[in-house]
Design an enzyme around this catalytic site. Structure first.
Site, PDB file in Angstrom:
ATOM      1  N   ASP A  12      24.759  87.287  21.965  1.00 47.58           N
ATOM      2  CA  ASP A  12      25.990  86.736  22.528  1.00 47.58           C
ATOM      3  C   ASP A  12      26.852  87.915  22.955  1.00 47.58           C
ATOM      4  OD1 ASP A  12      25.160  84.153  21.886  1.00 47.58           O
ATOM      5  OD2 ASP A  12      26.065  84.253  19.901  1.00 47.58           O
ATOM      6  N   ASP A 131      23.670  72.399  23.768  1.00 45.49           N
ATOM      7  CA  ASP A 131      24.366  72.554  22.490  1.00 45.49           C
ATOM      8  C   ASP A 131      24.569  71.158  21.911  1.00 45.49           C
ATOM      9  OD1 ASP A 131      24.483  75.278  22.850  1.00 45.49           O
ATOM     10  OD2 ASP A 131      26.496  75.271  23.687  1.00 45.49           O
TER      11      ASP A 131
END
Length: 261
Positions: A12, A131
């Protein structure tokens, strides 16, 4: 199973640095993305995934430079996602050195973008990042929002969409997504293990490669995810902070009789 199971570290990236938190909150610095990418390549990672967690205009410029620098030094495939809204964004990332590009929020807002990207660049380039969280009585509007019991979310799992996650995965594959990155937001940042029920449901819905993400805490967590239907396993914190190495993950998969590179 004939194809080797892929082990994929996820980086990330925020403003040029690798960060990690829970549901993209409480972020802490985990290092330089190019250095981590090089290390993972040397350790035997099969692919790398970069997610631009800021996904702002300035973040996009930063990410392009990170991708360029990484592609120059690492030979394994690189997937990049975060803030991808159009085929033009995909073109920029591919030119910078990405091999595959992930889409999430933009596809939820306008599903046709999946078809546009797949038709222009090929299905093999497009990864749908989903997600997903479980829908409970405490979730706004309750279980009625999702017949499968799973809902697609945005904003790091904090904002529900009312879209049934399993139906969405099936639709995305039909529209041209060549791969699904399935991230359990309930397990993200935890060490509870992968959500096997979610993996099984997604596997039944779409006949495209499936990457399981969210919940890896021990080497022993990886084989059950593959047995449930994942073609690849993805993790972040356990690799970044030294809990596990890529080799240990692969050893656990091999010990369970699963093929690895």
């Amino acid at each position: 199973m004939s194809l080797a199971v892929r082990v994929i570290p996820c980086l990330d990236v925020d403003d040029g640095r690798v960060v990690k938190g829970v549901n993209f909150r409480g972020l802490r610095d985990a290092g330089d993305p190019v250095e981590l990418a090089r290390r993972y390549g040397e350790e035997g990672a099969d692919e790398l995934t970069f997610l631009d967690v800021s996904a702002s205009a300035s973040g996009r410029g930063t990410m392009l430079e990170v991708v360029r620098r990484t592609a120059e030094q690492v030979l394994i495939p690189l997937t990049v996602g975060g803030g991808v809204r159009s085929a033009e964004d995909v073109d920029q990332l591919l030119r910078a050195g990405a091999d595959k590009v992930g889409v999430n929020t933009a596809a939820i807002a306008r599903p046709q973008v999946i078809t546009e990207i797949a038709e222009r660049f090929g299905n093999q380039v497009l990864v749908l990042s989903a997600d997903v969280r479980r829908v409970t009585e405490e979730t706004p509007d309750g279980p009625a929002r999702s017949g499968s019991g799973f809902e697609v979310t945005t904003h790091g799992g904090r904002r529900g969409t009312g879209i049934d996650a399993i139906a969405w995965i099936a639709e995305a594959a039909q529209r041209g997504a060549g791969e699904i990155l399935l991230n359990s937001m309930d397990a993200d940042g935890t060490t509870s293990g992968f959500d096997l029920e979610l993996i099984r449901a997604a596997r039944a819905a779409a006949d495209v490669p499936l990457i399981a993400s969210g919940g890896a805490g021990r080497a022993e967590d990886f084989p059950p995810a593959v047995r449930a239907g994942a073609d690849a396993v993805l993790a972040a914190s356990v690799f970044h902070f030294g809990t596990l190495t890529i080799g240990q993950a692969k050893e656990a998969l091999a010990a369970d009789g699963l093929p690895v590179r």
